[in-house]
Design a protein around this motif. Structure first.
Motif, mmCIF file in Angstrom:
data_model
loop_
_atom_site.group_PDB
_atom_site.id
_atom_site.type_symbol
_atom_site.label_atom_id
_atom_site.label_comp_id
_atom_site.label_asym_id
_atom_site.label_seq_id
_atom_site.Cartn_x
_atom_site.Cartn_y
_atom_site.Cartn_z
ATOM 1 N N SER A 135 0.836 -1.194 0.000
ATOM 2 C CA SER A 135 0.000 0.000 0.000
ATOM 3 C C SER A 135 0.873 1.247 0.000
ATOM 4 O O SER A 135 2.053 1.204 0.342
ATOM 5 N N PHE A 136 0.272 2.370 -0.390
ATOM 6 C CA PHE A 136 1.008 3.621 -0.375
ATOM 7 C C PHE A 136 1.509 3.932 1.025
ATOM 8 O O PHE A 136 2.612 4.422 1.218
ATOM 9 N N GLU A 137 0.684 3.620 2.008
ATOM 10 C CA GLU A 137 1.099 3.937 3.374
ATOM 11 C C GLU A 137 2.320 3.139 3.789
ATOM 12 O O GLU A 137 3.203 3.652 4.455
ATOM 13 N N GLU A 138 2.369 1.875 3.374
ATOM 14 C CA GLU A 138 3.545 1.061 3.700
ATOM 15 C C GLU A 138 4.778 1.586 2.978
ATOM 16 O O GLU A 138 5.865 1.644 3.548
ATOM 17 N N LEU A 139 4.564 1.943 1.702
ATOM 18 C CA LEU A 139 5.666 2.473 0.914
ATOM 19 C C LEU A 139 6.190 3.757 1.562
ATOM 20 O O LEU A 139 7.396 3.968 1.685
ATOM 21 N N TYR A 140 5.284 4.604 1.981
ATOM 22 C CA TYR A 140 5.670 5.867 2.611
ATOM 23 C C TYR A 140 6.405 5.612 3.917
ATOM 24 O O TYR A 140 7.392 6.255 4.226
ATOM 25 N N ARG A 141 5.913 4.642 4.676
ATOM 26 C CA ARG A 141 6.560 4.340 5.950
ATOM 27 C C ARG A 141 7.986 3.835 5.693
ATOM 28 O O ARG A 141 8.915 4.178 6.398
ATOM 29 N N ILE A 172 10.261 11.159 12.052
ATOM 30 C CA ILE A 172 9.667 12.087 11.081
ATOM 31 C C ILE A 172 10.543 13.329 10.916
ATOM 32 O O ILE A 172 10.815 13.771 9.806
ATOM 33 N N SER A 173 11.008 13.875 12.042
ATOM 34 C CA SER A 173 11.807 15.104 11.956
ATOM 35 C C SER A 173 13.123 14.860 11.225
ATOM 36 O O SER A 173 13.550 15.675 10.395
ATOM 37 N N GLN A 174 13.760 13.744 11.504
ATOM 38 C CA GLN A 174 15.066 13.469 10.900
ATOM 39 C C GLN A 174 14.919 13.063 9.438
ATOM 40 O O GLN A 174 15.695 13.473 8.582
ATOM 41 N N ALA A 175 13.912 12.249 9.148
ATOM 42 C CA ALA A 175 13.689 11.823 7.763
ATOM 43 C C ALA A 175 13.311 13.023 6.899
ATOM 44 O O ALA A 175 13.767 13.152 5.764
ATOM 45 N N SER A 176 12.497 13.900 7.442
ATOM 46 C CA SER A 176 12.070 15.078 6.690
ATOM 47 C C SER A 176 13.274 15.953 6.340
ATOM 48 O O SER A 176 13.375 16.469 5.215
ATOM 49 N N ALA A 177 14.201 16.106 7.287
ATOM 50 C CA ALA A 177 15.407 16.899 7.040
ATOM 51 C C ALA A 177 16.240 16.262 5.932
ATOM 52 O O ALA A 177 16.729 16.942 5.025
ATOM 53 N N GLY A 228 1.260 11.464 4.965
ATOM 54 C CA GLY A 228 0.532 10.739 6.001
ATOM 55 C C GLY A 228 0.610 11.397 7.369
ATOM 56 O O GLY A 228 -0.243 11.159 8.237
ATOM 57 N N VAL A 229 1.638 12.226 7.563
ATOM 58 C CA VAL A 229 1.810 12.905 8.853
ATOM 59 C C VAL A 229 0.638 13.847 9.132
ATOM 60 O O VAL A 229 0.316 14.134 10.287
ATOM 61 N N ARG A 230 -0.001 14.321 8.044
ATOM 62 C CA ARG A 230 -1.121 15.256 8.207
ATOM 63 C C ARG A 230 -2.238 14.675 9.066
ATOM 64 O O ARG A 230 -3.015 15.413 9.655
ATOM 65 N N LYS A 231 -2.307 13.354 9.113
ATOM 66 C CA LYS A 231 -3.355 12.726 9.926
ATOM 67 C C LYS A 231 -3.083 12.874 11.418
ATOM 68 O O LYS A 231 -3.920 12.577 12.246
ATOM 69 N N PHE A 232 -1.867 13.310 11.748
ATOM 70 C CA PHE A 232 -1.479 13.454 13.153
ATOM 71 C C PHE A 232 -1.006 14.891 13.375
ATOM 72 O O PHE A 232 0.195 15.166 13.334
ATOM 73 N N PRO A 233 -1.963 15.817 13.588
ATOM 74 C CA PRO A 233 -1.618 17.242 13.623
ATOM 75 C C PRO A 233 -0.477 17.601 14.576
ATOM 76 O O PRO A 233 0.306 18.494 14.255
ATOM 77 N N VAL A 234 -0.348 16.898 15.696
ATOM 78 C CA VAL A 234 0.752 17.274 16.601
ATOM 79 C C VAL A 234 2.117 16.945 16.027
ATOM 80 O O VAL A 234 3.131 17.461 16.493
ATOM 81 N N ARG A 235 2.145 16.093 14.992
ATOM 82 C CA ARG A 235 3.439 15.724 14.403
ATOM 83 C C ARG A 235 3.820 16.608 13.222
ATOM 84 O O ARG A 235 4.905 16.460 12.673
ATOM 85 N N ILE A 236 2.924 17.491 12.803
ATOM 86 C CA ILE A 236 3.224 18.324 11.634
ATOM 87 C C ILE A 236 4.474 19.161 11.881
ATOM 88 O O ILE A 236 5.296 19.355 10.991
#
Ligand code: ZN
Length: 160
Positions: free
Chosen positions: A9-15, A72-77, A124-132
């Motif tokens: 799934s896209f979610e697995e791929l994204y993870r 999330i923070s490190q991968a995003s960087a 997918g992070v958008r689903k968890f507003p505190v993680r944005i």
């Protein structure tokens, strides 16, 4: 888990993409001769990111990050730095603006695939507003660095 077993799934791929960048970060470490370096801290999660840039004229000759925090923070960087080398300052600032707009739900991530590369996996992070804020931390650091700022700052709950 369930399903055909063949389909990812896209979610697995994204993870997978996020974990890949977290475990094997691109452009991580100090940047010798950096023109600007901005360190931001996200108190909601404890993430700390420093993004450093080296400019040649108005072009990003190099861009590296350092820090610690959640995946999330490190991968995003890592994902961000991968897309920034060779870009003009204005172009990079525009890309940062579009990434943040996408995280706020104002622009579909699908439209930004070419521009953001692997960073579209952060949708997918958008689903968890505190993680944005985890996802936007590095982008805010680079934004400030490209605006000619250096130093340390704390990201509060207000800004994003
Ligand atoms: Zn975080």
């Amino acid at each position: 888990m369930a399903g055909t077993g063949e389909q990812v799934s896209f979610e697995e791929l994204y993870r997978e993409l996020i974990l890949d960048h977290y475990k094997a970060p691109r452009n991580r470490g100090a940047l010798a001769g950096a023109d600007y370096a901005v360190e931001l801290f996200n108190p909601l999660c404890g993430d700390q990111i420093t993004v450093a840039v080296k400019l040649e004229g108005d072009t990003i000759a190099d861009c590296r990050f350092d820090g610690h925090g959640c995946a999330i923070s490190q991968a995003s960087a890592s994902m961000m730095t991968e897309r920034m080398k060779g870009r003009g300052r204005a172009e990079a600032l525009a890309a940062i603006g579009r990434f943040k707009a996408a995280m706020r739900g104002e622009v579909p991530f699908g439209e930004l695939a070419g521009e953001l590369g692997d960073a579209v996996a952060l949708e997918g992070v958008r689903k968890f507003p505190v993680r944005i804020k985890c996802a936007t931390l590095a982008w805010n650091s680079l934004e400030q660095a490209l605006q000619g700022r250096s130093g340390k700052a704390e990201v509060t709950g207000e800004e994003s």
